[in-house]
Motif scaffolding. Structure first.
Motif, short mmCIF file in Angstrom:
data_model
loop_
_atom_site.label_atom_id
_atom_site.label_comp_id
_atom_site.label_asym_id
_atom_site.label_seq_id
_atom_site.Cartn_x
_atom_site.Cartn_y
_atom_site.Cartn_z
N THR A 40 11.78 20.91 -26.94
CA THR A 40 10.90 19.76 -26.67
C THR A 40 10.93 18.75 -27.80
OG1 THR A 40 8.92 20.83 -27.56
CG2 THR A 40 9.34 21.10 -25.20
N ARG A 41 11.36 19.15 -28.95
CA ARG A 41 11.44 18.23 -30.10
C ARG A 41 12.77 17.48 -30.15
NH1 ARG A 41 8.89 22.71 -33.85
NH2 ARG A 41 6.71 22.33 -33.38
N ARG A 42 13.69 17.87 -29.31
CA ARG A 42 15.01 17.23 -29.29
C ARG A 42 15.02 16.10 -28.26
NH1 ARG A 42 19.58 21.76 -29.22
NH2 ARG A 42 20.81 19.87 -29.44
N HIS A 43 16.05 15.28 -28.31
CA HIS A 43 16.23 14.20 -27.34
C HIS A 43 17.63 14.26 -26.76
CE1 HIS A 43 12.42 12.28 -28.18
NE2 HIS A 43 12.65 12.51 -29.47
N CYS A 44 17.75 13.85 -25.53
CA CYS A 44 19.04 13.83 -24.86
C CYS A 44 19.97 12.83 -25.54
CB CYS A 44 18.88 13.46 -23.38
SG CYS A 44 17.98 14.69 -22.44
N GLN A 45 21.24 13.19 -25.57
CA GLN A 45 22.27 12.35 -26.17
C GLN A 45 23.37 12.10 -25.15
OE1 GLN A 45 21.98 11.19 -29.40
NE2 GLN A 45 19.97 12.19 -29.35
N PRO A 46 24.08 10.96 -25.25
CA PRO A 46 25.23 10.74 -24.38
C PRO A 46 26.27 11.84 -24.61
CG PRO A 46 24.64 8.72 -25.53
CD PRO A 46 23.84 9.83 -26.15
N LEU A 47 26.82 12.38 -23.54
CA LEU A 47 27.76 13.50 -23.66
C LEU A 47 29.11 13.23 -23.01
CD1 LEU A 47 25.31 16.46 -23.01
CD2 LEU A 47 26.20 15.67 -25.20
N GLU A 48 29.42 11.99 -22.70
CA GLU A 48 30.71 11.68 -22.11
C GLU A 48 31.82 12.24 -22.99
OE1 GLU A 48 28.35 9.34 -22.56
OE2 GLU A 48 27.79 8.93 -20.50
N GLY A 49 32.77 12.92 -22.37
CA GLY A 49 33.89 13.50 -23.10
C GLY A 49 33.62 14.89 -23.66
N HIS A 50 32.38 15.37 -23.55
CA HIS A 50 32.04 16.72 -24.01
C HIS A 50 32.19 17.70 -22.86
CE1 HIS A 50 30.18 15.71 -27.95
NE2 HIS A 50 30.11 14.53 -27.38
N PRO A 51 32.48 18.95 -23.16
CA PRO A 51 32.58 19.96 -22.09
C PRO A 51 31.21 20.41 -21.62
CG PRO A 51 32.95 21.00 -24.22
CD PRO A 51 32.81 19.51 -24.48
N ALA A 52 31.17 20.92 -20.42
CA ALA A 52 29.95 21.56 -19.90
C ALA A 52 29.75 22.87 -20.65
CB ALA A 52 30.11 21.83 -18.41
N VAL A 103 12.59 21.02 -9.06
CA VAL A 103 13.27 20.14 -10.00
C VAL A 103 14.63 20.75 -10.32
CG1 VAL A 103 13.13 19.07 -12.29
CG2 VAL A 103 11.02 19.53 -10.99
N ARG A 104 15.68 19.92 -10.22
CA ARG A 104 17.04 20.39 -10.48
C ARG A 104 17.72 19.45 -11.48
NH1 ARG A 104 20.42 20.91 -5.30
NH2 ARG A 104 21.42 22.57 -6.46
N PHE A 105 18.28 20.02 -12.53
CA PHE A 105 19.02 19.24 -13.53
C PHE A 105 20.46 19.71 -13.60
CE2 PHE A 105 14.77 18.63 -15.50
CZ PHE A 105 14.82 17.26 -15.74
N ASN A 106 21.37 18.76 -13.75
CA ASN A 106 22.71 18.98 -14.24
C ASN A 106 23.16 17.68 -14.90
OD1 ASN A 106 23.73 17.30 -12.23
ND2 ASN A 106 25.02 18.83 -11.29
N THR A 107 24.31 17.70 -15.52
CA THR A 107 24.77 16.53 -16.26
C THR A 107 26.08 16.04 -15.65
OG1 THR A 107 23.73 17.41 -18.26
CG2 THR A 107 25.36 15.66 -18.57
N HIS A 108 26.00 14.92 -14.97
CA HIS A 108 27.17 14.38 -14.27
C HIS A 108 28.32 14.07 -15.23
CE1 HIS A 108 24.91 14.22 -10.58
NE2 HIS A 108 23.93 13.60 -11.21
N SER A 109 27.99 13.58 -16.44
CA SER A 109 29.04 13.16 -17.36
C SER A 109 29.88 14.32 -17.89
CB SER A 109 28.46 12.36 -18.53
OG SER A 109 27.58 13.16 -19.30
#
Length: 111
Positions: A6-18, A82-88
């Motif tokens: 909860t103390r972290r924030h989302c970061q752009p992950l383009e080019g990173h692996p799942a 609620v469902r999450f995944n990361t499209h990038s």
């Protein structure tokens, strides 16, 4: 440990692996009640009425907007899935677990 998320924030992950299956399993242990389902992590929340369900969805929308990471929602009277995944990354990422922990925190703080 989900408090750390909860103390972290989302970061752009383009080019990173799942995340790998092992990483997903490890992180699922940090967010109570979440499970892997069809390429997403998901959790169903229940409420006593529609008004509280929508209040939860509105608070969740604020988190999603602030983190720029948006879930799929299925809602009806008294419940919201609620469902999450990361499209990038074409799969599950740390961003999904950060948001899952923040959504869970909504109910722990009485928001």
């Amino acid at each position: 440990m989900s408090t750390d998320l909860t103390r972290r924030h989302c970061q752009p992950l383009e080019g990173h692996p799942a995340m790998t299956a092992a990483e997903i399993t490890q992180h699922l242990a940090l967010v109570e009640g979440w499970q892997l389902a069809g390429g997403f992590i998901e959790k169903r929340y229940t409420f006593p009425d529609f008004h509280r369900t929508i209040g939860f969805v509105n608070a969740l929308a604020w988190i999603a907007n602030a983190e720029d990471h948006h879930p799929e929602l299925a809602l009806s009277y008294g419940h919201c899935t609620v469902r999450f995944n990361t499209h990038s990354v074409n799969g599950i990422s740390i961003n999904d677990f950060i948001c899952a922990a923040k959504v869970d925190a909504l109910l722990k703080t009485g928001a």
